[in-house]
Design a protein around this motif. Structure first.
Motif, PDB file in Angstrom:
ATOM      1  N   UNK A  77      10.001  15.251   3.844  1.00  0.00           N
ATOM      2  CA  UNK A  77      11.128  14.330   3.806  1.00  0.00           C
ATOM      3  C   UNK A  77      12.436  15.110   3.790  1.00  0.00           C
ATOM      4  N   UNK A  78      13.415  14.702   4.601  1.00  0.00           N
ATOM      5  CA  UNK A  78      14.707  15.404   4.615  1.00  0.00           C
ATOM      6  C   UNK A  78      15.429  15.191   3.286  1.00  0.00           C
ATOM      7  N   UNK A  79      15.716  16.278   2.592  1.00  0.00           N
ATOM      8  CA  UNK A  79      16.424  16.176   1.315  1.00  0.00           C
ATOM      9  C   UNK A  79      17.047  17.530   0.999  1.00  0.00           C
ATOM     10  N   UNK A  80      18.111  17.486   0.254  1.00  0.00           N
ATOM     11  CA  UNK A  80      18.799  18.710  -0.140  1.00  0.00           C
ATOM     12  C   UNK A  80      18.311  19.116  -1.521  1.00  0.00           C
ATOM     13  N   UNK A  81      17.664  20.279  -1.603  1.00  0.00           N
ATOM     14  CA  UNK A  81      17.111  20.731  -2.869  1.00  0.00           C
ATOM     15  C   UNK A  81      18.163  21.520  -3.650  1.00  0.00           C
ATOM     16  N   UNK A 112       0.822  -1.201   0.000  1.00  0.00           N
ATOM     17  CA  UNK A 112       0.000   0.000   0.000  1.00  0.00           C
ATOM     18  C   UNK A 112       0.860   1.256   0.000  1.00  0.00           C
ATOM     19  N   UNK A 113       1.946   1.242   0.760  1.00  0.00           N
ATOM     20  CA  UNK A 113       2.836   2.408   0.810  1.00  0.00           C
ATOM     21  C   UNK A 113       3.421   2.693  -0.571  1.00  0.00           C
ATOM     22  N   UNK A 114       3.819   1.645  -1.281  1.00  0.00           N
ATOM     23  CA  UNK A 114       4.328   1.858  -2.639  1.00  0.00           C
ATOM     24  C   UNK A 114       3.256   2.480  -3.527  1.00  0.00           C
ATOM     25  N   UNK A 154       9.112   6.473   6.434  1.00  0.00           N
ATOM     26  CA  UNK A 154      10.375   5.760   6.188  1.00  0.00           C
ATOM     27  C   UNK A 154      10.649   5.659   4.695  1.00  0.00           C
ATOM     28  N   UNK A 155       9.615   5.358   3.939  1.00  0.00           N
ATOM     29  CA  UNK A 155       9.792   5.219   2.481  1.00  0.00           C
ATOM     30  C   UNK A 155      10.166   6.551   1.840  1.00  0.00           C
TER      31      UNK A 155
END
Length: 488
Positions: free
Chosen positions: A370-374, A286-288, A324-325
């Motif tokens: 979500x932690x990410x560098x843009x 379901x998460x996918x 988490x995903x």
């Protein structure tokens, strides 16, 4: 003395990929492009041009002629001249042109995928693996229908309508073109198409494909331009059929424009799709599906599953697994084959997403990104989830058209259906459960044109697509997609 193996250091995380960029050399961009009218590229009557830029870098890709009212009149006249000869061709002969176009799309697939990613900002793996194969599939599919129209269930001798005026959006530029042009040509109509001003390049490359395929002059005409050109095309008295994909607001304007005329109209408009997860659903699967439903194409999808309805007893488990995903999604260079989320299509769209998510926070919904560098240049937005959302929140009601998910809960199937249908839109929905009987029972109560079961955002040229309520009317794709282009 025993031999010691040197330490290899800490193992890299499974998301640490070396860059794998697709080469821009796959496509040769001209410094300028004209309008495509009557089989030839030509300047706009006004001489006006506009620039198309890469959303990922803000670099100018090319300069494009800007169509105006006079150009619309020229293109419609060319399509009208071409119509009798094209309509008179036996269906098997029209099919040959469509088959030829499909094969050329396949042959130039890499070139088209890179072009679409540059101009739109979506990841190359989406254009390469989804968009371009579906474009070819639609032309193959409708080529098969061209000599079988009398067997399509629309009467013994259905006839083409005439000139089709088609206006397409920027989120799937070449795919939306295929959705509209393929059935129109198979049915014997001629076409004037206006692509979105932020993504004109793949439509102009398609014009080259029409030349390469030897398509008769005037059968397809491409008019890049702004909203005024689209409005002039819709209002032109010699246009017999209007097909539009885009915002609900513009769709309402089109409906007002054609009211009282004899024009046939199909409108595929906005959406606020519900993705319903029951307590017996396989969570990882379901998460996918949730990720595909809202983060595919940066959430810039009219049928995106932007409202997640989770049964109360599994809410925490689903949300935790989802977060988490999302930490594994890679945001960045759309030409990198590892990238999951590319750039937002334009500064204007990024402003809208920023404004609506800010409003969601102000109204009390809990925001998590979500932690990410843009990247430092271009138009970017991190994948975002809102929890503690109620049906009164703006983020649960308005179409954001970005990588933003709103999570609500329900206790019973009846409550899930009520919340899913509590929207002015009715384009799509998803159901996640192991019980086939529950899928059927819930699906028949959902007021949505497309309902996916244990999957989301899956498309096929044989399957009709369209909505209810403010998501528009009419169907595209499948046998149903022919009806809009036939006088039955």
């Amino acid at each position: 003395m025993a031999h010691e193996t040197p330490s290899a250091g800490p193992a890299p995380a499974f998301t640490d990929y070396a860059p794998a960029p697709e080469s821009r050399a796959a496509v040769a961009l001209a410094s300028s492009y004209g309008l495509f009218i009557d089989g030839e590229f030509t300047d706009a009557a006004s001489g006006e041009v506009f620039k198309t830029v890469s959303p990922a870098t803000e670099e100018v890709l090319s300069e494009v002629a800007r169509a105006g009212e006079e150009d619309v009149a020229r293109a419609v006249a060319a399509a009208r001249r071409a119509f009798p000869g094209w309509a008179a061709l036996p269906g098997a002969e029209r099919a040959k042109y469509l088959f030829r176009i499909a094969r050329i799309v396949q042959e130039r697939a890499r070139e088209l995928a890179v072009l679409e990613t540059l101009d739109n900002g979506k990841p190359i793996k989406e254009t390469r693996d989804t968009d371009i194969p579906l474009v070819a599939a639609h032309f193959f599919y409708y080529a098969g229908w061209a000599d079988k129209l009398e067997h399509a269930g629309f009467g013994p001798a259905p006839k083409p309508l005439g000139v089709a005026g088609q206006v397409i959006p920027w989120n799937f530029p070449l795919l939306m073109l295929a959705w509209k042009i393929a059935p129109a040509l198979a049915a014997g109509n001629t076409v004037v198409l206006k692509p979105a001003e932020t993504t004109p390049l793949s439509a102009l490359f398609f014009a080259e494909i029409c030349q390469q395929a030897g398509l008769p002059r005037g059968v397809v005409n491409i008019l890049p331009g702004y909203g005024g050109a689209g409005a002039a095309l819709v209002a032109h008295p010699d246009v017999n059929k209007v097909a539009f994909t885009g915002s609900t607001a513009v769709g309402k304007q089109i409906a007002r424009t054609v009211a009282g005329s004899r024009k046939r109209v199909t409108l595929e408009l906005g959406g606020k799709g519900a993705n319903i997860v029951f307590d017996d659903a396989p969570v990882e699967q379901a998460v996918e599906g949730i990720v595909t439903g809202i983060f595919f194409n940066q959430g810039q999808v009219c049928c995106a599953g932007s409202r997640l309805l989770v049964q109360e007893s599994v809410h925490d488990e689903v949300v935790d697994a989802l977060k988490r995903r999302l930490t594994t999604l890679r945001v960045g260079d759309p030409l990198d084959k590892n990238t999951d989320l590319g750039a937002i299509n334009s500064a204007e769209q990024l402003d809208r997403i920023t404004r609506l998510t800010g409003q969601g926070e102000a109204e009390g919904a809990e925001r998590w990104s979500a932690p990410c560098e843009l990247p430092g240049s271009g138009y970017w937005f991190a994948p975002t989830v809102f929890t503690n959302v109620t049906q009164a929140h703006t983020v649960a009601r308005e179409e954001i058209f970005g990588p933003v998910l709103s999570v609500l809960t329900f206790r019973t199937p009846a409550e899930a259906v009520a919340k899913a249908n509590n929207t002015p839109y009715g384009l799509s929905a998803g159901i996640w459960t192991e019980k086939g009987s529950r899928i059927l029972a819930v699906a028949e109560k959902l007021r949505a044109g497309v309902v996916w079961a244990n999957t989301f955002n899956k498309f096929d040229p044989t399957s009709p697509f369209g909505g209810y309520k403010e998501s528009g009317y009419g169907r595209e794709g499948g046998r149903h997609g022919l009806e809009a282009y036939l006088d039955v």
